[in-house]
Write a protein that holds these residues in place. Sequence first.
Motif, PDB file in Angstrom:
ATOM      1  N   PHE A 267      -1.885   8.382  15.753  1.00 11.07           N
ATOM      2  CA  PHE A 267      -0.813   9.200  16.530  1.00 11.07           C
ATOM      3  C   PHE A 267       0.580   8.791  16.001  1.00 11.07           C
ATOM      4  O   PHE A 267       0.910   7.639  16.157  1.00 11.07           O
ATOM      5  N   ASP A 268       1.217  10.157  15.627  1.00 12.22           N
ATOM      6  CA  ASP A 268       2.643   9.784  15.078  1.00 12.22           C
ATOM      7  C   ASP A 268       3.527   9.899  16.467  1.00 12.22           C
ATOM      8  O   ASP A 268       3.688  10.800  17.101  1.00 12.22           O
ATOM      9  N   VAL A 269       4.168   8.711  16.750  1.00 13.13           N
ATOM     10  CA  VAL A 269       4.794   8.452  18.022  1.00 13.13           C
ATOM     11  C   VAL A 269       6.249   9.497  17.895  1.00 13.13           C
ATOM     12  O   VAL A 269       6.714   9.832  18.955  1.00 13.13           O
ATOM     13  N   ALA A 270       6.611   9.628  16.820  1.00 15.42           N
ATOM     14  CA  ALA A 270       7.885  10.422  16.656  1.00 15.42           C
ATOM     15  C   ALA A 270       7.647  11.892  16.890  1.00 15.42           C
ATOM     16  O   ALA A 270       8.369  12.337  17.553  1.00 15.42           O
ATOM     17  N   SER A 271       6.707  12.546  16.115  1.00 15.93           N
ATOM     18  CA  SER A 271       6.530  13.824  16.501  1.00 15.93           C
ATOM     19  C   SER A 271       5.518  14.357  17.765  1.00 15.93           C
ATOM     20  O   SER A 271       5.537  15.493  18.170  1.00 15.93           O
ATOM     21  N   GLY A 272       4.711  13.252  18.097  1.00 17.56           N
ATOM     22  CA  GLY A 272       3.886  13.491  19.124  1.00 17.56           C
ATOM     23  C   GLY A 272       2.552  14.180  18.841  1.00 17.56           C
ATOM     24  O   GLY A 272       1.709  14.496  19.485  1.00 17.56           O
ATOM     25  N   LYS A 273       2.287  14.297  17.322  1.00 18.28           N
ATOM     26  CA  LYS A 273       1.113  14.808  16.827  1.00 18.28           C
ATOM     27  C   LYS A 273       0.059  13.664  16.504  1.00 18.28           C
ATOM     28  O   LYS A 273       0.373  12.637  16.292  1.00 18.28           O
ATOM     29  N   THR A 274      -1.065  14.205  16.468  1.00 23.97           N
ATOM     30  CA  THR A 274      -2.283  13.296  15.922  1.00 23.97           C
ATOM     31  C   THR A 274      -2.602  13.835  14.567  1.00 23.97           C
ATOM     32  O   THR A 274      -2.886  14.832  14.450  1.00 23.97           O
ATOM     33  N   THR A 275      -2.722  12.942  13.693  1.00 19.17           N
ATOM     34  CA  THR A 275      -3.195  13.292  12.017  1.00 19.17           C
ATOM     35  C   THR A 275      -4.687  12.900  12.026  1.00 19.17           C
ATOM     36  O   THR A 275      -4.833  11.669  12.269  1.00 19.17           O
ATOM     37  N   ASP A 276      -5.405  13.534  11.250  1.00 18.65           N
ATOM     38  CA  ASP A 276      -6.813  13.158  10.969  1.00 18.65           C
ATOM     39  C   ASP A 276      -6.580  12.405   9.556  1.00 18.65           C
ATOM     40  O   ASP A 276      -6.017  12.778   8.811  1.00 18.65           O
ATOM     41  N   ARG A 277      -7.689  11.470   9.597  1.00 18.30           N
ATOM     42  CA  ARG A 277      -7.865  10.697   8.328  1.00 18.30           C
ATOM     43  C   ARG A 277      -6.576  10.199   7.529  1.00 18.30           C
ATOM     44  O   ARG A 277      -6.377  10.427   6.332  1.00 18.30           O
ATOM     45  N   PRO A 278      -5.811   9.385   8.448  1.00 19.63           N
ATOM     46  CA  PRO A 278      -4.564   9.014   7.876  1.00 19.63           C
ATOM     47  C   PRO A 278      -4.899   7.799   6.939  1.00 19.63           C
ATOM     48  O   PRO A 278      -5.762   7.051   6.824  1.00 19.63           O
ATOM     49  N   LEU A 279      -3.707   7.550   5.997  1.00 24.37           N
ATOM     50  CA  LEU A 279      -3.665   6.609   5.112  1.00 24.37           C
ATOM     51  C   LEU A 279      -2.224   5.953   4.973  1.00 24.37           C
ATOM     52  O   LEU A 279      -1.522   6.782   4.657  1.00 24.37           O
ATOM     53  N   VAL A 280      -2.211   4.469   5.046  1.00 21.18           N
ATOM     54  CA  VAL A 280      -0.876   4.124   5.045  1.00 21.18           C
ATOM     55  C   VAL A 280      -0.985   3.173   3.866  1.00 21.18           C
ATOM     56  O   VAL A 280      -1.805   2.337   4.010  1.00 21.18           O
ATOM     57  N   ILE A 281      -0.051   3.116   3.073  1.00 19.73           N
ATOM     58  CA  ILE A 281       0.111   1.773   2.203  1.00 19.73           C
ATOM     59  C   ILE A 281       1.462   1.050   2.348  1.00 19.73           C
ATOM     60  O   ILE A 281       2.465   1.760   2.873  1.00 19.73           O
ATOM     61  N   ALA A 282       1.249  -0.281   2.151  1.00 17.95           N
ATOM     62  CA  ALA A 282       2.386  -1.379   2.386  1.00 17.95           C
ATOM     63  C   ALA A 282       2.317  -1.982   1.345  1.00 17.95           C
ATOM     64  O   ALA A 282       1.354  -2.670   0.589  1.00 17.95           O
ATOM     65  N   VAL A 283       3.450  -2.357   1.105  1.00 15.01           N
ATOM     66  CA  VAL A 283       3.685  -3.771   0.033  1.00 15.01           C
ATOM     67  C   VAL A 283       4.544  -4.677   0.425  1.00 15.01           C
ATOM     68  O   VAL A 283       5.427  -4.604   0.977  1.00 15.01           O
ATOM     69  N   ASP A 284       4.038  -5.762   0.272  1.00 15.10           N
ATOM     70  CA  ASP A 284       4.742  -7.005   0.787  1.00 15.10           C
ATOM     71  C   ASP A 284       4.930  -6.817   2.437  1.00 15.10           C
ATOM     72  O   ASP A 284       6.209  -7.400   2.948  1.00 15.10           O
ATOM     73  N   GLY A 285       4.085  -6.339   3.263  1.00 15.49           N
ATOM     74  CA  GLY A 285       4.293  -6.212   4.755  1.00 15.49           C
ATOM     75  C   GLY A 285       5.012  -5.004   5.350  1.00 15.49           C
ATOM     76  O   GLY A 285       5.095  -4.812   6.313  1.00 15.49           O
ATOM     77  N   ARG A 286       5.633  -4.061   4.244  1.00 19.59           N
ATOM     78  CA  ARG A 286       6.641  -3.026   4.490  1.00 19.59           C
ATOM     79  C   ARG A 286       5.690  -1.806   4.223  1.00 19.59           C
ATOM     80  O   ARG A 286       5.113  -1.547   2.947  1.00 19.59           O
ATOM     81  N   ILE A 287       5.827  -0.678   4.866  1.00 19.79           N
ATOM     82  CA  ILE A 287       5.206   0.537   4.660  1.00 19.79           C
ATOM     83  C   ILE A 287       5.911   1.302   3.486  1.00 19.79           C
ATOM     84  O   ILE A 287       7.241   1.423   3.488  1.00 19.79           O
ATOM     85  N   THR A 288       5.184   1.721   2.325  1.00 23.81           N
ATOM     86  CA  THR A 288       5.679   2.445   1.269  1.00 23.81           C
ATOM     87  C   THR A 288       5.371   3.951   1.107  1.00 23.81           C
ATOM     88  O   THR A 288       6.067   4.601   0.557  1.00 23.81           O
ATOM     89  N   ALA A 289       4.366   4.116   1.992  1.00 22.13           N
ATOM     90  CA  ALA A 289       3.781   5.561   2.094  1.00 22.13           C
ATOM     91  C   ALA A 289       2.990   5.962   3.188  1.00 22.13           C
ATOM     92  O   ALA A 289       2.164   5.103   3.521  1.00 22.13           O
ATOM     93  N   VAL A 290       2.860   7.115   3.494  1.00 17.41           N
ATOM     94  CA  VAL A 290       2.019   7.476   4.754  1.00 17.41           C
ATOM     95  C   VAL A 290       1.629   8.907   4.436  1.00 17.41           C
ATOM     96  O   VAL A 290       2.388   9.715   4.274  1.00 17.41           O
ATOM     97  N   GLY A 291       0.254   9.193   4.593  1.00 15.74           N
ATOM     98  CA  GLY A 291      -0.261  10.418   4.021  1.00 15.74           C
ATOM     99  C   GLY A 291      -1.496  10.528   4.552  1.00 15.74           C
ATOM    100  O   GLY A 291      -2.026   9.707   5.594  1.00 15.74           O
ATOM    101  N   ARG A 292      -2.505  11.314   3.987  1.00 16.04           N
ATOM    102  CA  ARG A 292      -3.908  11.488   4.241  1.00 16.04           C
ATOM    103  C   ARG A 292      -4.556  11.131   3.284  1.00 16.04           C
ATOM    104  O   ARG A 292      -4.427  10.926   2.021  1.00 16.04           O
ATOM    105  N   GLN A 293      -5.909  10.753   3.686  1.00 20.24           N
ATOM    106  CA  GLN A 293      -7.132  10.252   2.834  1.00 20.24           C
ATOM    107  C   GLN A 293      -7.437  11.514   1.873  1.00 20.24           C
ATOM    108  O   GLN A 293      -7.561  12.572   2.543  1.00 20.24           O
ATOM    109  N   GLY A 294      -7.328  11.306   0.674  1.00 18.21           N
ATOM    110  CA  GLY A 294      -7.897  12.265  -0.221  1.00 18.21           C
ATOM    111  C   GLY A 294      -6.590  12.868  -0.820  1.00 18.21           C
ATOM    112  O   GLY A 294      -6.730  13.681  -2.002  1.00 18.21           O
ATOM    113  N   GLU A 295      -5.404  12.732  -0.106  1.00 11.42           N
ATOM    114  CA  GLU A 295      -4.211  13.661  -0.488  1.00 11.42           C
ATOM    115  C   GLU A 295      -3.238  12.371  -1.063  1.00 11.42           C
ATOM    116  O   GLU A 295      -2.393  12.818  -2.061  1.00 11.42           O
TER     117      GLU A 295
END
Length: 423
Positions: free
Chosen positions: A30-58
């Motif tokens: 659930f993206d709180v900023a847009s109010g939309k729900t994304t299927d199959r999300p993928l979040v990448i973090a380095v040293d505790g902070r997010i560096t990328a947000v996208g979808r699995q496979g993309e």
Amino acid sequence: MRARLMTAALLMSSVPAAAETVAISAARMFDVASGKTTDRPLVIAVDGRITAVGRQGELSIPADARLIDLGNHTILPGLIDMHVHLTSDPTLSGLQRLRYPGSFWTAIGTAMAKKTVDAGFTTVRNVGSGDYGDIGLKKAIERGSIPGPRIVPATYAIGATGGHCDSNALPAEYTRDRPGIADGPDAIRQKVRELHKYGAEVIKFCATGGVLSLGTSIGAQQFSQAEMNVLVEEAHMLGMKVAAHAHGNDGIKAAIRAGVDTVEHASLADAETIEMARKAGTWFSMDIYNDDYILAEGEKNGLAPENLAKEKEVGLKQRQTFQAAWKAGVKMVFGTDAGVYPHGDNARQFAKMVEWGMTPADAIRAATTKAAEALGREADVGQIAVGRYADIIAVAGDPTQDVNLLRDIKAVVKGGMIVKDTR
């Protein structure tokens, strides 16, 4: 020789450790900023902070990433509670508190901090703590010594002599330290500087009487306009936000005129005051669940008849004010006063916020993006977005359809590390 060894140790401590990369996946986000729900999300973090947000496979998973797969769950940002007292236990209320030394309350704060983060609240604003207990908890959590949320500490709440933030339970022949008490502009200015010196990151003061103090009228103003003006001016000069405990209408108005950032409780605000808050951009932080708990459990927990009578006077009115303020467009954040009711039950308030006018998505934003904005920490918390801490919670279902799902957090990730997993 000793100097050379110390220099070597300092040089070694300045060498950065290898960065840890984490990939977090789930069924939905659930993206709180847009109010939309994304299927199959993928979040990448380095040293505790997010560096990328996208979808699995993309979005590619780095080869060295540690995978946290949250399975068939919905993820959303770690929640923020803007009004807690981690070093309080509601089952020890009233005069029972006098049986325990200050060190006891800091000690139980360690358990309350764990309950809080396990409930999905990865950031809290602690608006009042004796013995600088919230500073100790913050430092212990940051060292990794104990589990708990990120803490924005106020240390002592500032109050007037005999007011809501004073200790009024004992007769004159008994004395106790009153480190948060200040009267007059000069003393208040000094007190703000003192609390800042010892670690306060927000200033909380008592503008009116309150429910759980003795000998105070719940609506009565307790600091003059000049005193409030000085307090806010000094805190803002030092880079701190200001939270005003205020139930009564006159005290709320004075606090808004002084430029406070948030009004806590705001129970008896009338239409004129609500409009003042809207125009000024003042946030309301309204604890509209705990009336249920206080009236059900307060007498057993040791609250005096005076306290229970004041709660009966103000509880319904506060909820009606919440509804009117929300309809009028006042900015609202999620603040529970946890510590007046049990820590870990923070999320019970979401349903009350929905009952009194918000949508589930609105209520969630009050505890994420809106709370981060009110804290002035949008770059760190409140969203699953690049640059923010990888503070993520998982629930089994869609919280925008059933906000009570937030009372059953299945997994908590804080800074890219799992701190709870009950799937």
